[in-house]
Design a protein around this motif. Sequence first.
Motif, short mmCIF file in Angstrom:
data_model
loop_
_atom_site.label_atom_id
_atom_site.label_comp_id
_atom_site.label_asym_id
_atom_site.label_seq_id
_atom_site.Cartn_x
_atom_site.Cartn_y
_atom_site.Cartn_z
N CYS A 39 -4.12 2.32 9.48
CA CYS A 39 -3.85 1.11 8.73
C CYS A 39 -4.53 -0.08 9.41
O CYS A 39 -4.83 -0.04 10.61
CB CYS A 39 -2.35 0.86 8.59
SG CYS A 39 -1.55 0.27 10.09
N SER A 81 3.98 0.78 2.90
CA SER A 81 3.82 -0.23 3.93
C SER A 81 3.49 -1.57 3.28
O SER A 81 3.06 -1.62 2.13
CB SER A 81 2.72 0.16 4.92
OG SER A 81 2.62 -0.79 5.95
N SER A 123 0.85 -1.19 0.00
CA SER A 123 0.00 0.00 0.00
C SER A 123 0.89 1.24 0.00
O SER A 123 1.98 1.23 0.59
CB SER A 123 -0.93 0.01 1.22
OG SER A 123 -1.80 1.11 1.18
N LEU A 175 -3.32 1.18 3.91
CA LEU A 175 -3.18 2.48 4.54
C LEU A 175 -4.25 3.43 4.03
O LEU A 175 -4.71 3.32 2.89
CB LEU A 175 -1.81 3.08 4.24
CG LEU A 175 -0.57 2.25 4.57
CD1 LEU A 175 0.68 2.99 4.12
CD2 LEU A 175 -0.51 1.93 6.04
N ASP A 185 1.25 -5.01 8.00
CA ASP A 185 0.30 -3.98 7.58
C ASP A 185 -0.25 -4.33 6.20
O ASP A 185 0.50 -4.70 5.30
CB ASP A 185 0.98 -2.61 7.55
CG ASP A 185 1.42 -2.16 8.93
OD1 ASP A 185 0.90 -2.71 9.91
OD2 ASP A 185 2.30 -1.28 9.01
#
Length: 381
Positions: A194, A143, A117, A183, A180
């Motif tokens: 996130c 991320s 992302s 986002l 993660d």
Amino acid sequence: MNVVVASSTGLVKTYDTKRKQVVNMWGKATKEDEITSMVWANEDHTQLILGRKNGALTTNLLTSGSVQTKHSLDGAVTGIHVLSNDRILACTENGEIGIFSGDEEIEKFTVNRTIESMLFSGSLESGCQKKAPISTDGRIVISGGEGQLAQMLDLETKQTLWSARNVPLDFLDVEVPIHDRCLSWINPQHTFACVTAHKQFRVYDIRAQRRPTLTVDYGERPFVRLAISPIDPNLAVASDTAANFTSFDLRRKFARIGGFKGVAGALRSIAFHPEEPLVTAVGLDRFLHIFNVNTRASVEKVYLKQRMNVVLVSPLKKQEEEPKKELNSSEEESSEEEEEYEQEIEGVNDILELLPTVETETRKRKQSHGNDTTQQKKRRH
């Protein structure tokens, strides 16, 4: 409004909610051309930028699908952003980041990490501009990947300006796992949220600290997608791998508001309407879902035959002259239909008026015929 969806087989479809049908479709139905990312190329919503699993990055016309520009990257494209002067910023899951302008390749560089992302931000002082220039104030937040936290990079120097830090160890003194997934900006100047593959919501404030300012565990399944409403920044929606589509209130530390019903597969893309309280979603169940954000009721559910990866929303432009002409013609047609209907009713009424006379004549004939038969029987006896 028009809803544009991109499938896992490379097809792009445009669905008109007013006409209740797919009004446009183009692309090749092959797995190699799977579309993994898609954004609007201009403010008129007449062109699309498509990122594919094979690394192809193209600019296409919405109506015909004709290719305007074409570039290639290493790996599946996971993020696209339009900069000033028609420049395009794109990243791949392998960590390659490219900047393009028309048919020209401006720059490419690689970061040693996985990117699932990407968010773009302008200057931390001036906030995020919709089309910010590439300068020392151009920053991206990337991320994704197991064990890799979010970090902010400077596009000019390629240096890490800020990197997230994990939450403290748990009660067993074991590190909390990191992965993660998606986002989304809360405040494009400094705050983003996130969702993780370990059932967590996290909020980061770049000005305050490296660790999350808020961490909330929710549910029993890994999260897949997160989106924050452009109308109400305190409203967020998220989906997990078990097709649970839920809305949350950011003011109450991601407190659950309610769920959206009717989703049968994990969602791959969520998009809000920019002006109305509507949210669209597509995923593995091959349906286009449109929900009312306030009531969480299903507004529309359309079967689109393929598994969809990305969805975009375009509000329809107001056209004043053509609807008036259509209304006048429809009024004329309706008046003609009413006249024909009245004539038919008058004919039916005439027939109904004649029915009693016909019934009385038939009764008289039956009675006379019955009297004749009784007289003949008496004569025989």
